[in-house]
Design a protein around this motif. Structure first.
Motif, PDB file in Angstrom:
ATOM      1  N   HIS A  91       0.654  -1.025  -0.040  1.00 53.86           N
ATOM      2  CA  HIS A  91      -0.092   0.148   0.157  1.00 53.86           C
ATOM      3  C   HIS A  91       1.022   1.286  -0.111  1.00 53.86           C
ATOM      4  O   HIS A  91       0.596   2.142  -0.588  1.00 53.86           O
ATOM      5  CB  HIS A  91      -0.771  -0.051   1.257  1.00 53.86           C
ATOM      6  CG  HIS A  91      -1.959   1.222   1.295  1.00 53.86           C
ATOM      7  ND1 HIS A  91      -3.028   1.238   0.466  1.00 53.86           N
ATOM      8  CD2 HIS A  91      -1.773   2.306   2.009  1.00 53.86           C
ATOM      9  CE1 HIS A  91      -3.648   2.609   0.797  1.00 53.86           C
ATOM     10  NE2 HIS A  91      -2.775   3.263   1.629  1.00 53.86           N
ATOM     11  N   LEU A  92       1.882   1.437   0.856  1.00 54.47           N
ATOM     12  CA  LEU A  92       2.992   2.375   0.931  1.00 54.47           C
ATOM     13  C   LEU A  92       3.488   2.718  -0.417  1.00 54.47           C
ATOM     14  O   LEU A  92       3.687   3.768  -1.036  1.00 54.47           O
ATOM     15  CB  LEU A  92       3.905   2.233   2.019  1.00 54.47           C
ATOM     16  CG  LEU A  92       3.230   2.246   3.364  1.00 54.47           C
ATOM     17  CD1 LEU A  92       4.502   1.880   4.351  1.00 54.47           C
ATOM     18  CD2 LEU A  92       2.774   3.651   3.657  1.00 54.47           C
ATOM     19  N   LEU A  93       4.046   1.409  -1.146  1.00 54.62           N
ATOM     20  CA  LEU A  93       4.677   1.589  -2.458  1.00 54.62           C
ATOM     21  C   LEU A  93       3.768   2.131  -3.490  1.00 54.62           C
ATOM     22  O   LEU A  93       4.163   2.730  -4.322  1.00 54.62           O
ATOM     23  CB  LEU A  93       5.324   0.373  -2.725  1.00 54.62           C
ATOM     24  CG  LEU A  93       6.398  -0.011  -1.476  1.00 54.62           C
ATOM     25  CD1 LEU A  93       6.925  -1.546  -2.415  1.00 54.62           C
ATOM     26  CD2 LEU A  93       7.654   0.820  -1.874  1.00 54.62           C
ATOM     27  N   SER A  94       2.524   1.599  -3.404  1.00 55.95           N
ATOM     28  CA  SER A  94       1.614   2.152  -4.442  1.00 55.95           C
ATOM     29  C   SER A  94       1.383   3.659  -4.269  1.00 55.95           C
ATOM     30  O   SER A  94       0.862   4.229  -5.358  1.00 55.95           O
ATOM     31  CB  SER A  94       0.256   1.343  -4.461  1.00 55.95           C
ATOM     32  OG  SER A  94      -0.427   1.676  -3.326  1.00 55.95           O
ATOM     33  N   GLU A  95       1.424   4.502  -2.969  1.00 58.91           N
ATOM     34  CA  GLU A  95       1.206   5.798  -3.055  1.00 58.91           C
ATOM     35  C   GLU A  95       2.295   6.618  -3.638  1.00 58.91           C
ATOM     36  O   GLU A  95       2.517   7.791  -3.365  1.00 58.91           O
ATOM     37  CB  GLU A  95       0.691   5.887  -1.584  1.00 58.91           C
ATOM     38  CG  GLU A  95      -0.353   5.426  -1.299  1.00 58.91           C
ATOM     39  CD  GLU A  95      -0.992   5.700   0.261  1.00 58.91           C
ATOM     40  OE1 GLU A  95       0.009   6.144   1.144  1.00 58.91           O
ATOM     41  OE2 GLU A  95      -2.078   5.443   0.561  1.00 58.91           O
ATOM     42  N   LEU A  96       3.677   5.865  -3.729  1.00 59.58           N
ATOM     43  CA  LEU A  96       4.737   6.759  -4.024  1.00 59.58           C
ATOM     44  C   LEU A  96       4.560   7.398  -5.348  1.00 59.58           C
ATOM     45  O   LEU A  96       4.024   6.765  -6.260  1.00 59.58           O
ATOM     46  CB  LEU A  96       5.960   5.830  -4.076  1.00 59.58           C
ATOM     47  CG  LEU A  96       6.424   5.325  -2.689  1.00 59.58           C
ATOM     48  CD1 LEU A  96       7.720   4.273  -2.878  1.00 59.58           C
ATOM     49  CD2 LEU A  96       6.900   6.516  -1.722  1.00 59.58           C
ATOM     50  N   PRO A  97       5.130   8.493  -5.610  1.00 59.31           N
ATOM     51  CA  PRO A  97       4.849   9.267  -6.941  1.00 59.31           C
ATOM     52  C   PRO A  97       5.880   8.470  -8.097  1.00 59.31           C
ATOM     53  O   PRO A  97       6.568   7.776  -8.041  1.00 59.31           O
ATOM     54  CB  PRO A  97       5.631  10.503  -6.968  1.00 59.31           C
ATOM     55  CG  PRO A  97       6.343  10.545  -5.401  1.00 59.31           C
ATOM     56  CD  PRO A  97       5.986   9.502  -4.780  1.00 59.31           C
TER      57      PRO A  97
END
Length: 97
Positions: A91-97
């Motif tokens: 989830h965190l990685l998917s929110e990275l630009p």
């Protein structure tokens, strides 16, 4: 252990596995299995003596896929938030630009 659960000769509908371990080892196994982040891990608690954490196998609607989830009671026992998508790390990685 993940490969054992994926092995069709071992993984049956009526299979139950009991793992008896210490709290820290349990939390590490849960973090690794469900791909939680280190920050998530650091916010977890060891279960009390005699406490147990239950991982249930969930069957998909098609019947062809299955996955494991911690029960609501287990999440509360070790102070872990429910997973979003494929685990907190994803989830965190998917929110990275």
């Amino acid at each position: 252990m993940f490969r054992d659960f994926s092995n069709e000769q071992i993984s049956r509908d009526d299979l139950n596995v009991v793992i008896i371990t210490h709290g820290l080892t349990l939390r590490l196994m849960v973090m690794r299995w469900f791909q939680y982040s280190i920050a998530d891990f650091e916010n977890t608690f060891n279960p009390p003596n005699g406490g147990y954490v239950v991982m249930e196998r969930i069957q998909g609607e098609s019947g062809l896929e299955s996955w494991y989830e911690l029960t609501k009671e287990s999440l509360e026992l070790i102070n872990l938030k429910p997973q979003r998508q494929f685990g907190s790390l994803w989830h965190l990685l998917s929110e990275l630009p």
